[in-house]
Design an enzyme around this catalytic site. Structure first.
Site, short mmCIF file in Angstrom:
data_model
loop_
_atom_site.label_atom_id
_atom_site.label_comp_id
_atom_site.label_asym_id
_atom_site.label_seq_id
_atom_site.Cartn_x
_atom_site.Cartn_y
_atom_site.Cartn_z
N SER A 44 35.61 7.91 -93.71
CA SER A 44 36.84 7.60 -94.42
C SER A 44 37.48 8.61 -95.60
CB SER A 44 36.83 6.37 -95.22
OG SER A 44 37.74 5.94 -95.97
N TYR A 88 32.28 1.70 -102.24
CA TYR A 88 32.49 2.03 -100.59
C TYR A 88 32.63 3.34 -100.52
CZ TYR A 88 35.36 2.15 -96.46
OH TYR A 88 35.87 2.59 -95.27
N1 LIG Z 1 40.74 -0.08 -92.35
C1 LIG Z 1 40.76 0.84 -93.03
O1 LIG Z 1 41.70 1.40 -93.72
C2 LIG Z 1 39.80 1.98 -92.73
C3 LIG Z 1 39.81 3.44 -93.18
C4 LIG Z 1 39.03 4.32 -93.13
C5 LIG Z 1 37.68 4.01 -92.30
N2 LIG Z 1 37.63 2.73 -91.83
C6 LIG Z 1 36.27 2.41 -91.44
O2 LIG Z 1 36.29 2.26 -89.84
C7 LIG Z 1 35.51 1.38 -89.32
C8 LIG Z 1 36.04 0.02 -88.77
O3 LIG Z 1 37.07 -0.63 -89.72
P1 LIG Z 1 37.98 -1.55 -89.15
O4 LIG Z 1 39.44 -1.41 -89.93
O5 LIG Z 1 38.20 -1.72 -87.92
O6 LIG Z 1 37.45 -2.91 -89.92
P2 LIG Z 1 37.11 -4.34 -89.32
O7 LIG Z 1 38.20 -4.77 -88.05
O8 LIG Z 1 36.57 -5.06 -90.19
O9 LIG Z 1 35.61 -3.96 -88.54
C9 LIG Z 1 34.57 -3.78 -89.10
C10 LIG Z 1 33.38 -4.16 -88.19
O10 LIG Z 1 31.88 -3.85 -88.88
C11 LIG Z 1 31.27 -4.71 -88.49
N3 LIG Z 1 29.98 -5.17 -89.22
C12 LIG Z 1 30.14 -5.40 -90.71
N4 LIG Z 1 28.57 -5.47 -91.18
C13 LIG Z 1 28.03 -5.33 -89.75
C14 LIG Z 1 26.58 -5.51 -89.66
N5 LIG Z 1 25.79 -5.74 -90.62
N6 LIG Z 1 26.30 -5.41 -88.32
C15 LIG Z 1 26.96 -4.97 -87.43
N7 LIG Z 1 28.39 -4.96 -87.52
C16 LIG Z 1 28.66 -5.08 -88.75
C17 LIG Z 1 32.13 -6.11 -88.28
O11 LIG Z 1 31.32 -7.08 -87.75
P3 LIG Z 1 31.69 -8.67 -87.87
O12 LIG Z 1 32.67 -9.21 -86.94
O13 LIG Z 1 30.10 -9.26 -87.44
O14 LIG Z 1 31.72 -8.66 -89.40
C18 LIG Z 1 33.30 -5.48 -87.69
O15 LIG Z 1 33.09 -5.48 -86.20
C19 LIG Z 1 34.59 0.86 -90.64
O16 LIG Z 1 33.40 1.60 -90.79
C20 LIG Z 1 35.48 1.25 -91.71
O17 LIG Z 1 34.92 1.48 -92.97
C21 LIG Z 1 38.40 1.69 -92.13
#
Ligand SMILES: NC(=O)c1ccc[n+]([C@@H]2O[C@H](COP(=O)([O-])OP(=O)(O)OC[C@H]3O[C@@H](n4cnc5c(N)ncnc54)[C@H](OP(=O)(O)O)[C@@H]3O)[C@@H](O)[C@H]2O)c1
Length: 258
Positions: free
Chosen positions: A151, A164
């Protein structure tokens, strides 16, 4: 095996219900990907995601995986690699997308150190463990890509989200180092640094400048795979913005509205 354009035939997603990961899986399935493993905490959302990919023609399966349960990673992920893809690709996982992560609640977590630790352990320790297990398996195959969702928050610690952000800084440094360690082995590590992406993770938050979408991240990941890139910013102009932010004096950074 990947095709000549670098598109994988089999994909393993860690964090199988992630919106960014699913947009990427859908895009790759529309190209060439046939087998998709969705590793995540068992939930209706995880099952629905697999069903959606099956509707698109993929052989999609779920596997129980908890980033916080590092002791289980070798066994859980080892089984996926042992089974691998289907047909001519049996035994291979061409691409791993490390997508799990939690944003946490900065104000709450500052006052509840154990909550902050959970953010750090999920985003960093869990990724170190799962990343090393997958790297070893990919290396044994002699090919494959490990794509890591880092990120921009990891680029420079900020008052608003330094718990974070610091976990992502650790993850980013780890993934870059792992990429160097695997250089020349046939295994490719690609670090993806999205800015603000509109997903359930950021729901209810004010979008930051240059906010983007899961499908834009998916597109950038596909392009990065084709180019065998080591680092991808999404959207691309964030690279320039963050090179200025990286060098901004802290009093200036404290006043930035992001
Ligand atoms: N959205 C943004 O603005 C953004 C920006 C930069 C980077 N990112 C990164 O991109 C990645 C995906 O984010 P997203 O936006 O797609 O968010 P998201 O839809 O909330 O996905 C997050 C995922 O992480 C899983 N997770 C959380 N804790 C876990 C655990 N203990 N074991 C296994 N799985 C776990 C969640 O599973 P559950 O369904 O079980 O909770 C979900 O599948 C993340 O690493 C995030 O930090 C996001």
């Amino acid at each position: 095996m990947k095709d000549a354009f670098g598109i994988p035939q089999s994909l393993l997603v860690l964090g199988g219900s992630s919106e960014i990961a699913l947009a990427t899986a859908r895009r790759l399935v529309a190209r060439r990907t046939r087998t998709v493993w969705l590793a995540g905490r068992p939930s209706p959302a995880l099952d629905a995601a697999a069903e959606q990919l099956r509707d698109l023609g993929a052989d999609a399966r779920t596997v129980a995986f908890d980033a916080l349960d590092c002791a289980s990673h070798e066994e859980v992920l080892g089984k996926v690699f042992a089974e691998g893809g289907t047909g001519s690709d049996a035994g291979d996982v061409d691409m791993v997308l490390l997508a799990f992560g939690v944003l946490g609640d900065q104000a709450h977590d500052e006052n509840e150190p154990l909550s902050a630790v959970r953010v750090a352990q999920t985003n960093y320790t869990g990724a170190v463990s799962a990343g090393l297990v997958c790297a070893k398996a990919l290396q044994a195959q002699g090919h494959g890509s490990l794509v890591v969702l880092s990120s921009v928050a990891g680029e420079r610690a900020r008052r608003a989200n330094f718990i974070y952000g610091s976990s992502k800084a650790g993850l980013d440094a780890f993934a870059q180092g792992l990429g160097d360690a695997l250089h020349g082995t046939g295994v490719h590590v690609m670090v993806v640094r999205p800015g603000f992406v509109r997903t359930k993770m950021t729901a209810g938050r004010t979008p930051a400048p240059l906010a983007t979408t899961p499908s834009a991240v998916a597109r950038a990941i596909e392009t990065g795979l084709v180019r065998r890139a080591e680092l991808v910013w999404v959207p691309g102009p964030l690279r320039l913005v963050m090179s200025a932010v990286r060098h901004a004096p802290r009093p200036v950074l404290r006043r930035l509205p992001m």
